[in-house]
Design a protein around this motif. Structure first.
Motif, PDB file in Angstrom:
ATOM      1  N   PRO A 161       0.818  -1.223   0.000  1.00 52.60           N
ATOM      2  CA  PRO A 161       0.000   0.000   0.000  1.00 52.60           C
ATOM      3  C   PRO A 161       0.850   1.272   0.000  1.00 52.60           C
ATOM      4  O   PRO A 161       1.920   1.308   0.592  1.00 52.60           O
ATOM      5  N   GLU A 162       0.349   2.289  -0.695  1.00 52.66           N
ATOM      6  CA  GLU A 162       0.979   3.605  -0.677  1.00 52.66           C
ATOM      7  C   GLU A 162       0.513   4.303   0.595  1.00 52.66           C
ATOM      8  O   GLU A 162      -0.484   5.012   0.598  1.00 52.66           O
ATOM      9  N   SER A 163       1.237   4.068   1.667  1.00 52.07           N
ATOM     10  CA  SER A 163       0.767   4.515   2.979  1.00 52.07           C
ATOM     11  C   SER A 163       1.701   5.557   3.586  1.00 52.07           C
ATOM     12  O   SER A 163       2.898   5.292   3.754  1.00 52.07           O
ATOM     13  N   ASN A 166       3.680   4.269   6.447  1.00 51.64           N
ATOM     14  CA  ASN A 166       4.806   3.371   6.180  1.00 51.64           C
ATOM     15  C   ASN A 166       5.379   3.696   4.808  1.00 51.64           C
ATOM     16  O   ASN A 166       5.115   3.007   3.828  1.00 51.64           O
ATOM     17  N   THR A 171       6.058   4.698  -3.839  1.00 50.73           N
ATOM     18  CA  THR A 171       4.821   5.107  -4.510  1.00 50.73           C
ATOM     19  C   THR A 171       4.799   4.597  -5.943  1.00 50.73           C
ATOM     20  O   THR A 171       5.847   4.347  -6.547  1.00 50.73           O
ATOM     21  N   CYS A 212       2.705  -4.893   8.516  1.00 49.22           N
ATOM     22  CA  CYS A 212       1.677  -5.602   7.744  1.00 49.22           C
ATOM     23  C   CYS A 212       1.139  -6.768   8.574  1.00 49.22           C
ATOM     24  O   CYS A 212       1.589  -7.918   8.440  1.00 49.22           O
ATOM     25  N   CYS A 218      -2.340  -4.533   4.600  1.00 40.94           N
ATOM     26  CA  CYS A 218      -1.479  -4.483   3.414  1.00 40.94           C
ATOM     27  C   CYS A 218      -2.117  -5.346   2.324  1.00 40.94           C
ATOM     28  O   CYS A 218      -1.745  -6.516   2.135  1.00 40.94           O
TER      29      CYS A 218
END
Length: 237
Positions: A161-163, A166, A171, A212, A218
């Protein structure tokens, strides 16, 4: 066995499927000469292929697989030589202009051997796709003893994930930037090479990545994210 390998390749050819033969264990062989090492001769305790090929070392087993693969009409295959090869800065996936502590001599040795017995199939390899490190990014392509026979090089980058919580995953939008950096290094090296990108089709939960704790935290990439990864690779190159 050699016979089962041939049957497998014949089936793949019949349905239009190709294969990339991974030689990562050869690159990491601890023998002084990786071609006379034996890392390929036993796989998960099974030495039947080596025995049926009459192979006692890596070189002989590679030659056997090459012979079988080339005997199958219409079978498409490549030699997958390295996957994030070791180097002084392996944690970030690139080398700062030095081969000290790396295994690039092994890469060159195996690539040269493959090219000598099979010049019609590509030799490929993958590096880690981190951005913001140019010109150091991929500069091992310039300084390593890789022969010109290596005809395809690529990178992997798994940003989902683009988080913001984290940022270590990166990206999707950085994929195109990395592709451009790699293309620039290949061009400056003066060695013709095709480029490819390995996209993410898994959940980082499966890999035990930090933070995760579940697939919900995730997730697997969505169809839209898969398409975005593909399109961003093409957008900047």
């Amino acid at each position: 066995t050699k016979a089962s390998l041939q049957a497998w390749f014949a089936y793949d050819a019949s349905i239009g499927m190709g294969q990339a033969f991974s030689l990562k264990s050869v690159i990491n062989d601890s023998s002084p000469n990786v071609l006379t090492g034996t890392s390929l001769t036993t796989f998960n305790g099974d030495s039947n292929l080596a025995r049926s090929c009459g192979a006692s070392n890596n070189e002989q087993l590679i030659a056997c697989v090459d012979s079988v693969a080339n005997s199958v009409p219409g079978f498409n295959f490549k030699w997958y030589l390295y996957d994030e090869p070791g180097c002084p800065n392996q944690s970030i996936g690139y080398c700062q202009g030095t081969l000290a502590g790396g295994n690039y001599g092994n890469v060159a040795t195996v690539a040269s051997y493959i090219a000598s017995i099979d010049s019609s199939h590509q030799i490929i390899g993958v590096e880690v796709g981190e951005t913001g490190n140019a010109p150091q990014m991929y500069n091992w392509l310039l300084s390593s003893p890789m022969p010109v026979q290596e005809s395809m090089t690529g990178f992997d980058h798994y940003p989902v994930p683009e988080s913001p919580a984290n940022p270590g995953f990166g990206t999707i939008s950085s994929i195109g930037t990395t592709a451009s950096q790699l293309a620039a290094v290949v061009k400056s090296n003066g060695t013709p090479a095709q480029q490819f990108y390995v996209g993410q089709a898994f959940s980082w939960f499966q890999e035990g990545a930090g933070g995760c704790t579940s697939v919900a935290v995730c997730p697997f990439p969505t169809t839209a994210q898969l398409q975005a990864m593909r399109e961003d690779r093409k957008s900047v190159v």
